[in-house]
Design an enzyme around this catalytic site. Structure first.
Site, PDB file in Angstrom:
ATOM      1  N   LYS A  13     -19.361  19.632 -14.023  1.00  0.00           N
ATOM      2  CA  LYS A  13     -18.326  18.600 -13.907  1.00  0.00           C
ATOM      3  C   LYS A  13     -18.925  17.268 -13.443  1.00  0.00           C
ATOM      4  O   LYS A  13     -18.623  16.227 -13.996  1.00  0.00           O
ATOM      5  CB  LYS A  13     -17.231  19.013 -12.908  1.00  0.00           C
ATOM      6  CG  LYS A  13     -16.464  20.263 -13.284  1.00  0.00           C
ATOM      7  CD  LYS A  13     -15.271  20.493 -12.358  1.00  0.00           C
ATOM      8  CE  LYS A  13     -15.638  20.731 -10.907  1.00  0.00           C
ATOM      9  NZ  LYS A  13     -16.383  21.961 -10.633  1.00  0.00           N
ATOM     10  N   ARG A  87      -7.884  21.173  -6.603  1.00  0.00           N
ATOM     11  CA  ARG A  87      -8.468  22.517  -6.541  1.00  0.00           C
ATOM     12  C   ARG A  87      -7.459  23.562  -6.105  1.00  0.00           C
ATOM     13  O   ARG A  87      -7.812  24.743  -6.027  1.00  0.00           O
ATOM     14  CB  ARG A  87      -9.627  22.509  -5.543  1.00  0.00           C
ATOM     15  CG  ARG A  87     -11.015  22.382  -6.170  1.00  0.00           C
ATOM     16  CD  ARG A  87     -11.992  22.264  -5.030  1.00  0.00           C
ATOM     17  NE  ARG A  87     -13.306  22.722  -5.283  1.00  0.00           N
ATOM     18  CZ  ARG A  87     -14.355  21.901  -5.445  1.00  0.00           C
ATOM     19  NH1 ARG A  87     -14.190  20.599  -5.465  1.00  0.00           N
ATOM     20  NH2 ARG A  87     -15.561  22.409  -5.580  1.00  0.00           N
ATOM     21  N   ARG A 126     -29.943  24.190  -8.697  1.00  0.00           N
ATOM     22  CA  ARG A 126     -29.523  22.787  -8.742  1.00  0.00           C
ATOM     23  C   ARG A 126     -30.178  21.993  -7.606  1.00  0.00           C
ATOM     24  O   ARG A 126     -30.301  22.470  -6.485  1.00  0.00           O
ATOM     25  CB  ARG A 126     -27.997  22.725  -8.593  1.00  0.00           C
ATOM     26  CG  ARG A 126     -27.467  21.309  -8.501  1.00  0.00           C
ATOM     27  CD  ARG A 126     -26.002  21.246  -8.776  1.00  0.00           C
ATOM     28  NE  ARG A 126     -25.183  21.749  -7.679  1.00  0.00           N
ATOM     29  CZ  ARG A 126     -23.857  21.730  -7.699  1.00  0.00           C
ATOM     30  NH1 ARG A 126     -23.220  21.279  -8.762  1.00  0.00           N
ATOM     31  NH2 ARG A 126     -23.168  22.187  -6.684  1.00  0.00           N
ATOM     32  N   ARG A 155     -28.465  21.632  -1.783  1.00  0.00           N
ATOM     33  CA  ARG A 155     -27.273  21.597  -0.943  1.00  0.00           C
ATOM     34  C   ARG A 155     -27.111  22.880  -0.135  1.00  0.00           C
ATOM     35  O   ARG A 155     -27.343  23.975  -0.633  1.00  0.00           O
ATOM     36  CB  ARG A 155     -26.030  21.394  -1.819  1.00  0.00           C
ATOM     37  CG  ARG A 155     -25.795  19.947  -2.182  1.00  0.00           C
ATOM     38  CD  ARG A 155     -24.749  19.772  -3.238  1.00  0.00           C
ATOM     39  NE  ARG A 155     -23.543  20.572  -3.044  1.00  0.00           N
ATOM     40  CZ  ARG A 155     -22.457  20.472  -3.818  1.00  0.00           C
ATOM     41  NH1 ARG A 155     -22.449  19.605  -4.805  1.00  0.00           N
ATOM     42  NH2 ARG A 155     -21.404  21.227  -3.611  1.00  0.00           N
ATOM     43  N   ARG A 166     -17.701  30.257  -2.457  1.00  0.00           N
ATOM     44  CA  ARG A 166     -17.094  29.230  -3.314  1.00  0.00           C
ATOM     45  C   ARG A 166     -16.488  29.850  -4.574  1.00  0.00           C
ATOM     46  O   ARG A 166     -15.436  29.411  -5.045  1.00  0.00           O
ATOM     47  CB  ARG A 166     -18.144  28.171  -3.701  1.00  0.00           C
ATOM     48  CG  ARG A 166     -18.506  27.285  -2.514  1.00  0.00           C
ATOM     49  CD  ARG A 166     -19.787  26.540  -2.749  1.00  0.00           C
ATOM     50  NE  ARG A 166     -19.670  25.502  -3.753  1.00  0.00           N
ATOM     51  CZ  ARG A 166     -20.712  24.939  -4.361  1.00  0.00           C
ATOM     52  NH1 ARG A 166     -21.938  25.345  -4.087  1.00  0.00           N
ATOM     53  NH2 ARG A 166     -20.525  23.989  -5.225  1.00  0.00           N
TER      54      ARG A 166
HETATM   55  P1  AMP Z   1     -18.110  20.002  -4.927  1.00  0.00           P
HETATM   56  O1  AMP Z   1     -19.181  18.982  -4.736  1.00  0.00           O
HETATM   57  O2  AMP Z   1     -16.999  19.525  -5.818  1.00  0.00           O
HETATM   58  O3  AMP Z   1     -18.645  21.349  -5.347  1.00  0.00           O
HETATM   59  O4  AMP Z   1     -17.424  20.214  -3.489  1.00  0.00           O
HETATM   60  C1  AMP Z   1     -18.181  20.666  -2.390  1.00  0.00           C
HETATM   61  C2  AMP Z   1     -17.261  21.179  -1.290  1.00  0.00           C
HETATM   62  O5  AMP Z   1     -16.388  20.120  -0.838  1.00  0.00           O
HETATM   63  C3  AMP Z   1     -16.300  22.303  -1.701  1.00  0.00           C
HETATM   64  O6  AMP Z   1     -16.920  23.574  -1.663  1.00  0.00           O
HETATM   65  C4  AMP Z   1     -15.214  22.147  -0.645  1.00  0.00           C
HETATM   66  O7  AMP Z   1     -15.631  22.626   0.616  1.00  0.00           O
HETATM   67  C5  AMP Z   1     -15.103  20.631  -0.536  1.00  0.00           C
HETATM   68  N1  AMP Z   1     -14.146  20.078  -1.517  1.00  0.00           N
HETATM   69  C6  AMP Z   1     -14.427  19.219  -2.549  1.00  0.00           C
HETATM   70  N2  AMP Z   1     -13.317  18.926  -3.247  1.00  0.00           N
HETATM   71  C7  AMP Z   1     -12.298  19.616  -2.659  1.00  0.00           C
HETATM   72  C8  AMP Z   1     -10.913  19.766  -2.925  1.00  0.00           C
HETATM   73  N3  AMP Z   1     -10.330  19.141  -3.955  1.00  0.00           N
HETATM   74  N4  AMP Z   1     -10.184  20.568  -2.095  1.00  0.00           N
HETATM   75  C9  AMP Z   1     -10.740  21.188  -1.057  1.00  0.00           C
HETATM   76  N5  AMP Z   1     -12.047  21.127  -0.759  1.00  0.00           N
HETATM   77  C10 AMP Z   1     -12.832  20.349  -1.546  1.00  0.00           C
END
Ligand code: AMP
Length: 214
Positions: A13, A87, A126, A155, A166
């Protein structure tokens, strides 16, 4: 144009949203990136979000909805691509209500499909460039030769235990959104497997069908 890019963690994404945003001059709004910045800057949101993120859990809806509403207001609710948001069904309902209140309907939800068996492999390999935010995969999209290894970040939530968490969060809280979006938005599915350009072309193709039917 107002878009949501939907899909499991590691579906690509972030990479596709960045490409799309550059080509179409849209704001790329990644809640993950915004939360990571907040954590680094030790803001109140960052302090609240940090524990959830490291554990691979979702940050509470009201925190995330708040930052999205604030950012969308700054751009008059137009010209954006959301990556990693919504989400949960509550977040999605919040978004649709917010856009409706502002007469700014969503054009489409583009769902990137990647089978689960590929996800762990993608995430564990990654790496992110700390300075540019560029996302690499050590095997399929390797960083350029000569890039200092210390610039490459693995990360904390791309480690096996957090990845498993996750995926559970995705399955239980995010995947049910598919049916929500199918009922309430223009939902298009795109095969997320293959090279970056291949997927980019499929996304463009899906968007062109929306544009011609709009
Ligand atoms: P991402 O970079 O999109 O994989 O997001 C990393 C982490 O940020 C996720 O595993 C959540 O802990 C938090 N996070 C990001 N976007 C959201 C969201 N829309 N709702 C809740 N937690 C989020």
């Amino acid at each position: 144009m107002r878009l949501v890019l939907f899909g499991p963690p590691g579906a690509g994404k972030g990479t596709q949203a960045k490409l799309l945003a550059e080509r179409r001059n849209l704001l790329h709004l990644s809640t993950g990136d915004m939360l990571r910045t907040a954590v680094r800057n030790e803001t109140p949101v960052g302090i609240e979000a940090n524990g959830y993120m490291t554990a691979g859990e979702l940050v509470p809806d009201d925190v995330v909805n708040g930052i999205v509403a604030e950012t969308l207001a700054e751009i008059d609710h137009t010209g954006f691509i959301l990556d990693g948001y919504p989400r949960t069904v509550d977040q999605a309902q919040f978004l649709l209500d917010l856009l409706e209140e502002n007469n700014a309907p969503l054009d489409a939800v583009v769902s990137l499909r990647v089978p689960e068996e590929h996800i762990v492999q993608r995430l564990s390999r990654r790496r992110t460039d700390r300075e540019t935010g560029e996302i690499y995969h050590l095997d399929f999209n390797p960083p350029p030769a000569g890039l200092r290894e210390t610039r490459l970040q693995h990360r904390a939530d791309d480690q096996p235990e957090a990845i498993r968490k996750r995926l559970t969060e995705y399955r239980t809280k995010t995947e049910p959104l598919e049916n929500f979006f199918k009922a309430k938005a223009h939902f298009v599915e795109v095969d997320g497997m293959g090279g970056l350009d291949e997927v980019r072309e499929r996304v463009e193709e899906a968007l062109s069908t929306i544009e011609t039917t709009a």
